[in-house]
Design a protein around this motif. Structure first.
Motif, PDB file in Angstrom:
ATOM      1  N   LEU A   1       6.350   3.267   5.394  1.00  0.00           N
ATOM      2  CA  LEU A   1       5.958   4.263   4.404  1.00  0.00           C
ATOM      3  C   LEU A   1       4.539   3.998   3.904  1.00  0.00           C
ATOM      4  CD1 LEU A   1       7.519   6.640   3.112  1.00  0.00           C
ATOM      5  CD2 LEU A   1       7.953   5.160   1.170  1.00  0.00           C
ATOM      6  N   GLU A   2       4.237   2.731   3.629  1.00  0.00           N
ATOM      7  CA  GLU A   2       2.893   2.372   3.147  1.00  0.00           C
ATOM      8  C   GLU A   2       1.853   2.713   4.193  1.00  0.00           C
ATOM      9  OE1 GLU A   2       2.843  -1.705   1.965  1.00  0.00           O
ATOM     10  OE2 GLU A   2       3.551  -1.244  -0.050  1.00  0.00           O
ATOM     11  N   ARG A   3       2.169   2.443   5.448  1.00  0.00           N
ATOM     12  CA  ARG A   3       1.234   2.748   6.528  1.00  0.00           C
ATOM     13  C   ARG A   3       0.926   4.240   6.535  1.00  0.00           C
ATOM     14  NH1 ARG A   3      -1.650   4.619   9.082  1.00  0.00           N
ATOM     15  NH2 ARG A   3      -2.226   4.537  11.272  1.00  0.00           N
ATOM     16  N   GLU A   4       1.994   5.032   6.369  1.00  0.00           N
ATOM     17  CA  GLU A   4       1.793   6.476   6.397  1.00  0.00           C
ATOM     18  C   GLU A   4       0.975   6.942   5.198  1.00  0.00           C
ATOM     19  OE1 GLU A   4       4.836   8.776   7.796  1.00  0.00           O
ATOM     20  OE2 GLU A   4       4.127  10.655   6.916  1.00  0.00           O
ATOM     21  N   LEU A   5       1.242   6.350   4.026  1.00  0.00           N
ATOM     22  CA  LEU A   5       0.481   6.717   2.830  1.00  0.00           C
ATOM     23  C   LEU A   5      -0.990   6.369   2.990  1.00  0.00           C
ATOM     24  CD1 LEU A   5       2.711   5.792  -0.244  1.00  0.00           C
ATOM     25  CD2 LEU A   5       1.922   8.035   0.443  1.00  0.00           C
ATOM     26  N   ARG A   6      -1.254   5.188   3.543  1.00  0.00           N
ATOM     27  CA  ARG A   6      -2.643   4.771   3.732  1.00  0.00           C
ATOM     28  C   ARG A   6      -3.333   5.691   4.713  1.00  0.00           C
ATOM     29  NH1 ARG A   6      -2.049  -0.627   5.882  1.00  0.00           N
ATOM     30  NH2 ARG A   6       0.087  -0.586   5.227  1.00  0.00           N
ATOM     31  N   GLY A   7      -2.576   6.080   5.736  1.00  0.00           N
ATOM     32  CA  GLY A   7      -3.147   6.981   6.723  1.00  0.00           C
ATOM     33  C   GLY A   7      -3.549   8.310   6.120  1.00  0.00           C
ATOM     34  N   ARG A   8      -2.768   8.760   5.106  1.00  0.00           N
ATOM     35  CA  ARG A   8      -3.030  10.087   4.556  1.00  0.00           C
ATOM     36  C   ARG A   8      -4.126  10.119   3.517  1.00  0.00           C
ATOM     37  NH1 ARG A   8       2.727  13.113   3.607  1.00  0.00           N
ATOM     38  NH2 ARG A   8       3.661  12.555   5.603  1.00  0.00           N
ATOM     39  N   SER A   9      -4.259   9.034   2.729  1.00  0.00           N
ATOM     40  CA  SER A   9      -5.207   9.137   1.611  1.00  0.00           C
ATOM     41  C   SER A   9      -6.078   7.905   1.497  1.00  0.00           C
ATOM     42  CB  SER A   9      -4.442   9.350   0.303  1.00  0.00           C
ATOM     43  OG  SER A   9      -3.485   8.318   0.157  1.00  0.00           O
ATOM     44  N   GLY A  10      -6.607   7.434   2.554  1.00  0.00           N
ATOM     45  CA  GLY A  10      -7.498   6.276   2.510  1.00  0.00           C
ATOM     46  C   GLY A  10      -6.746   5.054   2.039  1.00  0.00           C
ATOM     47  N   GLN A  11      -7.387   4.246   1.166  1.00  0.00           N
ATOM     48  CA  GLN A  11      -6.766   3.004   0.723  1.00  0.00           C
ATOM     49  C   GLN A  11      -5.888   3.200  -0.503  1.00  0.00           C
ATOM     50  OE1 GLN A  11      -6.600  -0.105   1.949  1.00  0.00           O
ATOM     51  NE2 GLN A  11      -7.433   0.818   3.790  1.00  0.00           N
ATOM     52  N   GLU A  12      -5.960   4.416  -1.127  1.00  0.00           N
ATOM     53  CA  GLU A  12      -5.284   4.578  -2.423  1.00  0.00           C
ATOM     54  C   GLU A  12      -3.769   4.515  -2.296  1.00  0.00           C
ATOM     55  OE1 GLU A  12      -8.583   7.804  -2.276  1.00  0.00           O
ATOM     56  OE2 GLU A  12      -6.736   8.471  -3.234  1.00  0.00           O
ATOM     57  N   GLY A  13      -3.277   4.712  -1.082  1.00  0.00           N
ATOM     58  CA  GLY A  13      -1.831   4.816  -0.931  1.00  0.00           C
ATOM     59  C   GLY A  13      -1.083   3.496  -0.933  1.00  0.00           C
ATOM     60  N   THR A  14      -1.801   2.385  -0.834  1.00  0.00           N
ATOM     61  CA  THR A  14      -1.098   1.113  -0.688  1.00  0.00           C
ATOM     62  C   THR A  14      -0.474   0.641  -1.997  1.00  0.00           C
ATOM     63  OG1 THR A  14      -2.797   0.533   0.892  1.00  0.00           O
ATOM     64  CG2 THR A  14      -1.317  -1.228   0.193  1.00  0.00           C
ATOM     65  N   ILE A  15       0.755   0.217  -1.946  1.00  0.00           N
ATOM     66  CA  ILE A  15       1.374  -0.405  -3.113  1.00  0.00           C
ATOM     67  C   ILE A  15       1.087  -1.894  -2.967  1.00  0.00           C
ATOM     68  CG2 ILE A  15       3.531  -0.778  -4.349  1.00  0.00           C
ATOM     69  CD1 ILE A  15       4.579   1.661  -2.596  1.00  0.00           C
ATOM     70  N   SER A  16       0.126  -2.395  -3.758  1.00  0.00           N
ATOM     71  CA  SER A  16      -0.258  -3.800  -3.532  1.00  0.00           C
ATOM     72  C   SER A  16       0.763  -4.748  -4.146  1.00  0.00           C
ATOM     73  CB  SER A  16      -1.654  -4.061  -4.107  1.00  0.00           C
ATOM     74  OG  SER A  16      -1.827  -3.342  -5.299  1.00  0.00           O
ATOM     75  N   PRO A  17       1.198  -5.718  -3.394  1.00  0.00           N
ATOM     76  CA  PRO A  17       2.177  -6.674  -3.910  1.00  0.00           C
ATOM     77  C   PRO A  17       1.530  -7.609  -4.916  1.00  0.00           C
ATOM     78  CG  PRO A  17       1.478  -7.321  -1.713  1.00  0.00           C
ATOM     79  CD  PRO A  17       0.769  -6.045  -2.015  1.00  0.00           C
ATOM     80  N   THR A  18       2.198  -7.867  -6.032  1.00  0.00           N
ATOM     81  CA  THR A  18       1.617  -8.782  -7.022  1.00  0.00           C
ATOM     82  C   THR A  18       1.758 -10.209  -6.524  1.00  0.00           C
ATOM     83  OG1 THR A  18       3.729  -8.662  -8.153  1.00  0.00           O
ATOM     84  CG2 THR A  18       1.935  -7.357  -9.052  1.00  0.00           C
TER      85      THR A  18
END
Lengths: 241, 129
Positions: free
Chosen positions: B108-125
């Motif tokens: 899912l994260e890969r797909e989000l990143r693909g769609r909107s640049g880097q903003e889609g990543t849920i960064s792990p704390t």
């Protein structure tokens, strides 16, 4: 209400590729204003594809959560999207969309927060196995006792809900065979419950998921849950724990 | 024959177990489906504690003639084994589901990143071990 309420139909389905299309068409034929939300509960057949092709919103769960988890997913969606009215119809075709007016009426009139379609409240002769009928009678007695109101079909999933009930169930909904506990939950949260007589069909396709041994387990579990639930004082929303 | 004190102690302990489990259910910390075996344990031990004649008889079946309460221990241990076995299967299922969630999340994260640049990543704390 001047404008028509924003409404959705939640359709939980496991492997119902043969019947879910008809259910969707049936709802749309009744009222195209319903957004149809099919919750595919870890389907291994083509249920999600069939539903999407029929134009429904499909929520695909990554694995099987059971009817409680699946229906709650629909409620979460409804709550997030701000729906004011929701109905639930099972994906196996047992619930007839043409019977929707009966359960919608009390909710639309503002007389109830949730209306359950009952197979045993009057019309029709619903055929079921003897042990099932006894089990349902026992549960109906227990629920009627606890909600201080005559409940005739505590296991029916054919329901209409308004915003209050949607938000309650989105936050907290019982997991296994949830309808019975959910009725008692409504009462304890001071939501108004109504029942309306409806006719239900036999399963259109596929096999029922309840065997005899499971029925006993289910009865014990549900009775335990609702009687212990009587002693809960405060509402504990899942997200607040 | 079982000493009376043992029967009373066993009954009290069983009742205590049942009450604790019921309270855990009431306060939403234990789901009913995982409590059923515990309740069965409590009920069986309670019955065996109170039904002293029965306990004696059952002890006789297994050749335990000297000290019938030994059967109470044996039954208790058996039930604990059952509970542990049951919970092992529950943990296994949870682990499998966890794997599916992690994998779907990665996709899912890969797909989000693909769609909107880097903003889609849920960064792990912090990545858990």
């Amino acid at each position: 209400m001047a404008a028509e309420p924003k409404r959705c139909a939640i359709v939980p389905a496991l492997n119902e590729e043969d019947s879910v299309g008809a259910v969707i068409e049936g709802i749309r034929a009744f009222d195209p204003g319903f957004e149809i939300v099919v919750v595919a509960d870890g389907s291994t057949d083509r249920t999600p594809e069939v539903a999407e092709a029929a134009g429904a919103t499909v929520l695909r769960l990554p694995f099987n959560l059971g009817i409680g988890g699946a229906v709650q997913t629909g409620f979460r969606y409804a709550a997030e999207q701000g729906f004011e009215l929701a109905v639930r119809l099972d994906g196996d075709g047992q619930h007839d969309p043409q019977e929707l007016p009966a359960i919608l009426a009390p909710v639309l009139a503002g007389d109830a927060d949730i209306c359950v379609g009952s197979r045993f409240a009057g019309t029709g002769a619903y055929r079921s196995t003897r042990s099932r009928r006894i089990g349902i009678r026992v549960l109906a007695w227990a629920v009627s006792l606890l909600v201080r109101r005559r409940v005739t079909d505590p296991t029916s999933g054919f329901q209409a809900l308004n915003r209050h009930a949607i938000r309650l169930f989105a936050a907290d909904y019982p997991h296994d065979y949830p309808e019975v506990e959910a009725t008692v939950m409504c009462f304890r949260h001071r939501l108004r419950i109504a029942e309306a007589p409806v006719r239900m069909r036999e399963r259109a396709a596929g096999a029922s998921s309840i065997t005899a041994l499971r029925s006993i387990y289910y009865m014990v579990k549900v009775l335990l849950a609702i009687f212990v639930g009587v002693f809960r004082r405060n509402v504990v929303l899942l997200e607040e724990r | 024959m079982t000493p009376l004190k043992v029967s009373i102690a066993g009954a009290l302990a069983s009742v205590l177990l049942i009450l604790v489990v019921l309270e855990l259910i009431r306060s939403r910390r234990l789901r009913e489906r995982y409590a059923l075996l515990w309740l069965a344990t409590g009920v069986v031990l309670l019955v065996l504690s109170l039904w002293r004649g029965g306990l004696n008889t059952i002890a006789g079946w297994f050749g335990v003639t000297g000290y019938p309460p030994a059967v109470l221990f044996a039954v208790g241990v058996l039930f604990i084994l059952l509970v542990l076995l049951h919970y092992s299967t529950v943990i296994s299922k949870l682990a499998d589901q966890n794997v599916v969630l992690a994998q779907r999340l990665a996709l899912l994260e890969r797909e989000l990143r693909g769609r909107s640049g880097q903003e889609g990543t849920i960064s792990p704390t912090a990545a858990p071990r």
